[in-house]
Design a protein around this motif. Sequence first.
Motif, short mmCIF file in Angstrom:
data_model
loop_
_atom_site.label_atom_id
_atom_site.label_comp_id
_atom_site.label_asym_id
_atom_site.label_seq_id
_atom_site.Cartn_x
_atom_site.Cartn_y
_atom_site.Cartn_z
N UNK B 107 0.84 -1.21 0.00
CA UNK B 107 0.00 0.00 0.00
C UNK B 107 0.87 1.26 0.00
N UNK B 108 1.96 1.22 0.78
CA UNK B 108 2.84 2.39 0.83
C UNK B 108 3.57 2.58 -0.50
N UNK B 109 3.89 1.46 -1.17
CA UNK B 109 4.50 1.55 -2.51
C UNK B 109 3.55 2.21 -3.51
N UNK B 110 2.27 1.80 -3.47
CA UNK B 110 1.29 2.36 -4.42
C UNK B 110 1.09 3.84 -4.15
N UNK B 111 1.04 4.20 -2.88
CA UNK B 111 0.86 5.61 -2.49
C UNK B 111 1.96 6.48 -3.11
N UNK B 112 3.20 5.95 -3.10
CA UNK B 112 4.33 6.69 -3.67
C UNK B 112 4.23 6.75 -5.19
N UNK B 113 3.89 5.59 -5.78
CA UNK B 113 3.88 5.51 -7.24
C UNK B 113 2.71 6.27 -7.86
N UNK B 114 1.53 6.22 -7.22
CA UNK B 114 0.35 6.92 -7.73
C UNK B 114 -0.21 7.82 -6.63
N UNK B 115 0.34 9.04 -6.52
CA UNK B 115 -0.09 9.93 -5.42
C UNK B 115 -1.57 10.29 -5.50
N UNK B 116 -2.18 10.15 -6.67
CA UNK B 116 -3.62 10.46 -6.79
C UNK B 116 -4.50 9.33 -6.26
N UNK B 117 -3.89 8.20 -5.86
CA UNK B 117 -4.68 7.11 -5.28
C UNK B 117 -5.09 7.48 -3.86
N UNK B 118 -6.11 6.82 -3.36
CA UNK B 118 -6.67 7.17 -2.05
C UNK B 118 -6.43 6.02 -1.07
N UNK B 119 -5.50 6.20 -0.13
CA UNK B 119 -5.18 5.12 0.80
C UNK B 119 -6.12 5.11 2.02
N UNK B 120 -6.66 3.94 2.30
CA UNK B 120 -7.62 3.77 3.40
C UNK B 120 -7.10 2.67 4.33
N UNK B 121 -7.05 2.95 5.62
CA UNK B 121 -6.61 1.98 6.60
C UNK B 121 -7.82 1.45 7.36
N UNK B 122 -8.01 0.14 7.36
CA UNK B 122 -9.10 -0.45 8.16
C UNK B 122 -8.50 -0.93 9.47
N UNK B 123 -8.96 -0.33 10.56
CA UNK B 123 -8.37 -0.61 11.88
C UNK B 123 -9.36 -1.36 12.76
N UNK B 124 -8.87 -2.21 13.63
CA UNK B 124 -9.74 -2.80 14.65
C UNK B 124 -10.05 -1.72 15.70
N UNK B 125 -11.14 -1.87 16.47
CA UNK B 125 -11.46 -0.84 17.45
C UNK B 125 -10.43 -0.76 18.58
N UNK B 126 -9.76 -1.89 18.85
CA UNK B 126 -8.72 -1.91 19.91
C UNK B 126 -7.86 -3.15 19.70
N UNK B 127 -6.68 -3.14 20.34
CA UNK B 127 -5.82 -4.33 20.24
C UNK B 127 -6.42 -5.51 20.98
#
Lengths: 197, 197
Positions: B107-127
């Motif tokens: 995901x971080x590679x794509x963010x660099x390569x295509x800055x117009x892409x939209x990165x979304x992180x899906x997080x759990x509510x807690x560890x």
Amino acid sequence: MSRKGTLFVITGPSGAGKGTVLKKVIQSLDRLYFSVSATTRAPREGELDGVHYHFLTHEQFERLIAEERLLEYAQYAKNYYGTPLDPALQHLEMGEDVILEIELQGALQVKKRLPQSVPVFIAPPSFAELENRLRGRGTETEEVILQRLSIARKECAAMDQFRYVVVNDQADTAADELRSIILAHRCLTENRGFTLE
Amino acid sequence: MSRKGTLFVITGPSGAGKGTVLKKVIQSLDRLYFSVSATTRAPREGELDGVHYHFLTHEQFERLIAEERLLEYAQYAKNYYGTPLDPALQHLEMGEDVILEIELQGALQVKKRLPQSVPVFIAPPSFAELENRLRGRGTETEEVILQRLSIARKECAAMDQFRYVVVNDQADTAADELRSIILAHRCLTENRGFTLE
């Protein structure tokens, strides 16, 4: 976890259906404050102070102008109309989103004054449909309708200055889109204020 | 009226529930293309070429690398895994949105390569909840669970590098949020390509 509210500035020509769309959105989301405008005009029958408008005297309104406590204001037919700054800021600090529904010039003023606000233009699907809607009300003279259409054409020319455009063909679809814009801004990392623990 | 598609890059730790959320989103929106990864590993039982993965030989994969026709790729246990560029671009040009579900480094590679892409992180509510979910599967050894938790903690530290964070407490709410993010991007003035006539 503390989230920041966002100010959404909604505009669009008469006949675009802003009222219907906004009503549906307000019913479908919590933590949303609908800004109440201030005016110096007299209340009409059934209008409540603080609900439909904040009804102020000329002196009160001009004090707000002098103290820069209006987000935008304008004068029509000798009366002032404007958006009080304080309640909007209070609700934003409480983490609520704030909706301003204002006409084009006011929206452009707010955009300049608060660049972090999110301007949304509600557009009719076409000018032909806009004309249908304005005629469909059956309450206006031909002259008024032609005047509104002419104003609408000018207002729509400013559409590209808005971050988002919601095309109101079907009110449910348009409301879903506007609700999505608000919800998406709540998920922006800097607004969310989420810390995983 | 011609709209441009947007590339959404979805990542999140194992146990965040990406799969469930994405399935609901794909069912609720049209004009959405789910990118299929390429790999050199052998198909497992029931896996179909072009559906679960594009199964390629090492030579085919290395040709894609040499021709820069991968958005990102990595090597695990002697096998390549990556995201083919061509189908994503084709669907974007057709005005469809494209979803990549990939691990953090990709995901971080794509963010660099295509800055117009939209990165979304899906997080759990807690560890704590993440640990519950990983244990709840009942299929892993204690060692594997502790290892996954440790990786998840490292991955979640990168959360702030993503434009959006969707917290998956309830899958329906999380799916509604991710769907809203996609829908909101369709309403961005520059993506909408709407001309009022």
